[in-house]
Write a protein that holds these residues in place. Sequence first.
Motif, PDB file in Angstrom:
ATOM      1  N   MET A  80       0.824  -1.207   0.000  1.00  0.00           N
ATOM      2  CA  MET A  80       0.000   0.000   0.000  1.00  0.00           C
ATOM      3  C   MET A  80       0.861   1.262   0.000  1.00  0.00           C
ATOM      4  SD  MET A  80      -3.381  -0.828   2.275  1.00  0.00           S
ATOM      5  CE  MET A  80      -2.681  -1.724   3.639  1.00  0.00           C
ATOM      6  N   ILE A  81       1.997   1.241   0.682  1.00  0.00           N
ATOM      7  CA  ILE A  81       2.888   2.408   0.703  1.00  0.00           C
ATOM      8  C   ILE A  81       3.511   2.634  -0.672  1.00  0.00           C
ATOM      9  CG2 ILE A  81       5.086   3.275   1.598  1.00  0.00           C
ATOM     10  CD1 ILE A  81       4.280   2.196   4.344  1.00  0.00           C
ATOM     11  N   GLN A  82       3.963   1.569  -1.307  1.00  0.00           N
ATOM     12  CA  GLN A  82       4.546   1.698  -2.639  1.00  0.00           C
ATOM     13  C   GLN A  82       3.507   2.194  -3.641  1.00  0.00           C
ATOM     14  OE1 GLN A  82       6.169  -2.192  -3.435  1.00  0.00           O
ATOM     15  NE2 GLN A  82       7.699  -2.008  -1.814  1.00  0.00           N
ATOM     16  N   PHE A  83       2.283   1.702  -3.516  1.00  0.00           N
ATOM     17  CA  PHE A  83       1.204   2.123  -4.401  1.00  0.00           C
ATOM     18  C   PHE A  83       0.876   3.597  -4.181  1.00  0.00           C
ATOM     19  CE2 PHE A  83      -3.384   2.156  -5.642  1.00  0.00           C
ATOM     20  CZ  PHE A  83      -3.228   1.769  -6.967  1.00  0.00           C
ATOM     21  N   ALA A  84       0.886   4.032  -2.924  1.00  0.00           N
ATOM     22  CA  ALA A  84       0.646   5.446  -2.616  1.00  0.00           C
ATOM     23  C   ALA A  84       1.734   6.306  -3.257  1.00  0.00           C
ATOM     24  CB  ALA A  84       0.602   5.660  -1.111  1.00  0.00           C
ATOM     25  N   GLN A  85       2.972   5.889  -3.141  1.00  0.00           N
ATOM     26  CA  GLN A  85       4.092   6.628  -3.726  1.00  0.00           C
ATOM     27  C   GLN A  85       3.944   6.722  -5.241  1.00  0.00           C
ATOM     28  OE1 GLN A  85       6.769   8.415  -2.933  1.00  0.00           O
ATOM     29  NE2 GLN A  85       7.454   8.468  -5.055  1.00  0.00           N
ATOM     30  N   ARG A  86       3.655   5.597  -5.877  1.00  0.00           N
ATOM     31  CA  ARG A  86       3.544   5.568  -7.340  1.00  0.00           C
ATOM     32  C   ARG A  86       2.425   6.477  -7.846  1.00  0.00           C
ATOM     33  NH1 ARG A  86       5.946   2.620 -10.517  1.00  0.00           N
ATOM     34  NH2 ARG A  86       6.286   0.831  -9.156  1.00  0.00           N
ATOM     35  N   ASN A  87       1.374   6.642  -7.046  1.00  0.00           N
ATOM     36  CA  ASN A  87       0.231   7.457  -7.455  1.00  0.00           C
ATOM     37  C   ASN A  87       0.269   8.873  -6.905  1.00  0.00           C
ATOM     38  OD1 ASN A  87      -1.793   5.724  -9.045  1.00  0.00           O
ATOM     39  ND2 ASN A  87      -1.078   4.391  -7.407  1.00  0.00           N
ATOM     40  N   GLY A  88       1.361   9.240  -6.249  1.00  0.00           N
ATOM     41  CA  GLY A  88       1.478  10.590  -5.706  1.00  0.00           C
ATOM     42  C   GLY A  88       0.536  10.856  -4.549  1.00  0.00           C
ATOM     43  N   SER A  89       0.126   9.818  -3.853  1.00  0.00           N
ATOM     44  CA  SER A  89      -0.803   9.928  -2.723  1.00  0.00           C
ATOM     45  C   SER A  89      -0.004  10.026  -1.421  1.00  0.00           C
ATOM     46  CB  SER A  89      -1.740   8.721  -2.698  1.00  0.00           C
ATOM     47  OG  SER A  89      -2.442   8.615  -3.908  1.00  0.00           O
ATOM     48  N   PHE A  90       0.662  11.152  -1.263  1.00  0.00           N
ATOM     49  CA  PHE A  90       1.612  11.307  -0.164  1.00  0.00           C
ATOM     50  C   PHE A  90       0.948  11.402   1.210  1.00  0.00           C
ATOM     51  CE2 PHE A  90       3.753  13.015  -3.960  1.00  0.00           C
ATOM     52  CZ  PHE A  90       4.749  12.055  -4.050  1.00  0.00           C
ATOM     53  N   ASP A  91      -0.233  12.009   1.292  1.00  0.00           N
ATOM     54  CA  ASP A  91      -0.902  12.122   2.588  1.00  0.00           C
ATOM     55  C   ASP A  91      -1.251  10.751   3.148  1.00  0.00           C
ATOM     56  OD1 ASP A  91      -0.761  14.891   2.440  1.00  0.00           O
ATOM     57  OD2 ASP A  91      -2.769  15.077   1.575  1.00  0.00           O
ATOM     58  N   ILE A  92      -1.889   9.940   2.346  1.00  0.00           N
ATOM     59  CA  ILE A  92      -2.276   8.620   2.821  1.00  0.00           C
ATOM     60  C   ILE A  92      -1.056   7.711   2.976  1.00  0.00           C
ATOM     61  CG2 ILE A  92      -2.805   7.501   0.625  1.00  0.00           C
ATOM     62  CD1 ILE A  92      -5.411   6.499   2.102  1.00  0.00           C
ATOM     63  N   GLY A  93      -0.043   7.918   2.145  1.00  0.00           N
ATOM     64  CA  GLY A  93       1.198   7.156   2.286  1.00  0.00           C
ATOM     65  C   GLY A  93       1.867   7.415   3.627  1.00  0.00           C
ATOM     66  N   ARG A  94       1.899   8.685   4.035  1.00  0.00           N
ATOM     67  CA  ARG A  94       2.462   9.026   5.346  1.00  0.00           C
ATOM     68  C   ARG A  94       1.608   8.457   6.475  1.00  0.00           C
ATOM     69  NH1 ARG A  94       3.027  14.044   2.902  1.00  0.00           N
ATOM     70  NH2 ARG A  94       1.300  14.834   4.148  1.00  0.00           N
ATOM     71  N   PHE A  95       0.284   8.538   6.327  1.00  0.00           N
ATOM     72  CA  PHE A  95      -0.612   7.980   7.337  1.00  0.00           C
ATOM     73  C   PHE A  95      -0.338   6.487   7.521  1.00  0.00           C
ATOM     74  CE2 PHE A  95      -4.567   5.512   7.876  1.00  0.00           C
ATOM     75  CZ  PHE A  95      -4.817   5.801   9.209  1.00  0.00           C
ATOM     76  N   ILE A  96      -0.247   5.762   6.433  1.00  0.00           N
ATOM     77  CA  ILE A  96       0.008   4.325   6.506  1.00  0.00           C
ATOM     78  C   ILE A  96       1.372   4.068   7.131  1.00  0.00           C
ATOM     79  CG2 ILE A  96       0.353   2.216   5.156  1.00  0.00           C
ATOM     80  CD1 ILE A  96      -1.734   3.398   3.148  1.00  0.00           C
ATOM     81  N   ALA A  97       2.380   4.828   6.710  1.00  0.00           N
ATOM     82  CA  ALA A  97       3.743   4.650   7.242  1.00  0.00           C
ATOM     83  C   ALA A  97       3.777   4.865   8.753  1.00  0.00           C
ATOM     84  CB  ALA A  97       4.700   5.607   6.548  1.00  0.00           C
ATOM     85  N   HIS A  98       2.975   5.785   9.250  1.00  0.00           N
ATOM     86  CA  HIS A  98       2.932   6.052  10.689  1.00  0.00           C
ATOM     87  C   HIS A  98       2.079   5.042  11.447  1.00  0.00           C
ATOM     88  CE1 HIS A  98       5.206   9.748  10.957  1.00  0.00           C
ATOM     89  NE2 HIS A  98       4.564  10.218   9.902  1.00  0.00           N
ATOM     90  N   SER A  99       1.252   4.270  10.740  1.00  0.00           N
ATOM     91  CA  SER A  99       0.285   3.399  11.395  1.00  0.00           C
ATOM     92  C   SER A  99       0.668   1.926  11.430  1.00  0.00           C
ATOM     93  CB  SER A  99      -1.072   3.527  10.703  1.00  0.00           C
ATOM     94  OG  SER A  99      -1.528   4.857  10.730  1.00  0.00           O
ATOM     95  N   VAL A 100       1.504   1.496  10.513  1.00  0.00           N
ATOM     96  CA  VAL A 100       1.824   0.066  10.448  1.00  0.00           C
ATOM     97  C   VAL A 100       2.907  -0.290  11.450  1.00  0.00           C
ATOM     98  CG1 VAL A 100       1.141  -0.132   8.036  1.00  0.00           C
ATOM     99  CG2 VAL A 100       3.514   0.331   8.590  1.00  0.00           C
ATOM    100  N   LEU A 101       3.010  -1.557  11.729  1.00  0.00           N
ATOM    101  CA  LEU A 101       4.054  -2.044  12.626  1.00  0.00           C
ATOM    102  C   LEU A 101       5.409  -1.974  11.920  1.00  0.00           C
ATOM    103  CD1 LEU A 101       2.247  -5.223  14.002  1.00  0.00           C
ATOM    104  CD2 LEU A 101       2.550  -3.031  15.170  1.00  0.00           C
ATOM    105  N   ILE A 102       6.429  -1.652  12.666  1.00  0.00           N
ATOM    106  CA  ILE A 102       7.782  -1.583  12.108  1.00  0.00           C
ATOM    107  C   ILE A 102       8.187  -2.940  11.539  1.00  0.00           C
ATOM    108  CG2 ILE A 102      10.211  -1.187  12.693  1.00  0.00           C
ATOM    109  CD1 ILE A 102       9.055   1.393  13.386  1.00  0.00           C
ATOM    110  N   ASP A 103       7.841  -4.006  12.239  1.00  0.00           N
ATOM    111  CA  ASP A 103       8.165  -5.343  11.744  1.00  0.00           C
ATOM    112  C   ASP A 103       7.548  -5.592  10.371  1.00  0.00           C
ATOM    113  OD1 ASP A 103       9.597  -5.875  14.035  1.00  0.00           O
ATOM    114  OD2 ASP A 103       7.985  -7.010  15.004  1.00  0.00           O
ATOM    115  N   ASP A 104       6.343  -5.061  10.155  1.00  0.00           N
ATOM    116  CA  ASP A 104       5.701  -5.231   8.849  1.00  0.00           C
ATOM    117  C   ASP A 104       6.423  -4.450   7.756  1.00  0.00           C
ATOM    118  OD1 ASP A 104       3.800  -6.971   9.818  1.00  0.00           O
ATOM    119  OD2 ASP A 104       2.277  -5.403  10.115  1.00  0.00           O
ATOM    120  N   LEU A 105       6.966  -3.282   8.100  1.00  0.00           N
ATOM    121  CA  LEU A 105       7.747  -2.529   7.113  1.00  0.00           C
ATOM    122  C   LEU A 105       8.943  -3.337   6.642  1.00  0.00           C
ATOM    123  CD1 LEU A 105       7.685   1.058   8.684  1.00  0.00           C
ATOM    124  CD2 LEU A 105       6.466   0.271   6.640  1.00  0.00           C
TER     125      LEU A 105
END
Length: 136
Positions: A80-105
């Motif tokens: 989902m983060i890569q897809f957000a980046q590819r589509n220029g969806s930076f707000d939701i990309g940051r939200f997801i990055a702040h919300s997921v577990l570090i282990d999942d990253l």
Amino acid sequence: MKGFGTARKGFVTTLSAALVLASGSVGAQPMLSSFGDDMALLFCSQIRHNNSYDFRNKLREYRLRIRDIYPRVRCNGETMIQFAQRNGSFDIGRFIAHSVLIDDLYEVGDANWIRQLPEQNTIRQAIEERLQQVSQ
């Protein structure tokens, strides 16, 4: 009009066909497994359109946490983060990055994937910030 409908239908078909929702236990989340691709399509569509308000509302409505679905949902074969980046969806990309577990990253490869992004990229900065918090 015919061209627009064809392009839209092609996008939905491509997006739908490319979505993968890995099966597996997600705690007590029967709705996720029962909706499957439809749920993934819904979330990917909201990511594509940078619609964090509806994204959050759907998570609440279905009583899901982003960390429960993040490792399992793919949008056009990307996280989902890569897809957000590819589509220029930076707000939701940051939200997801702040919300997921570090282990999942690390598990899905986003912790390493961000190295290819420019240092000033806001999604990269959000992930690096999360990773630095853990290392301190």
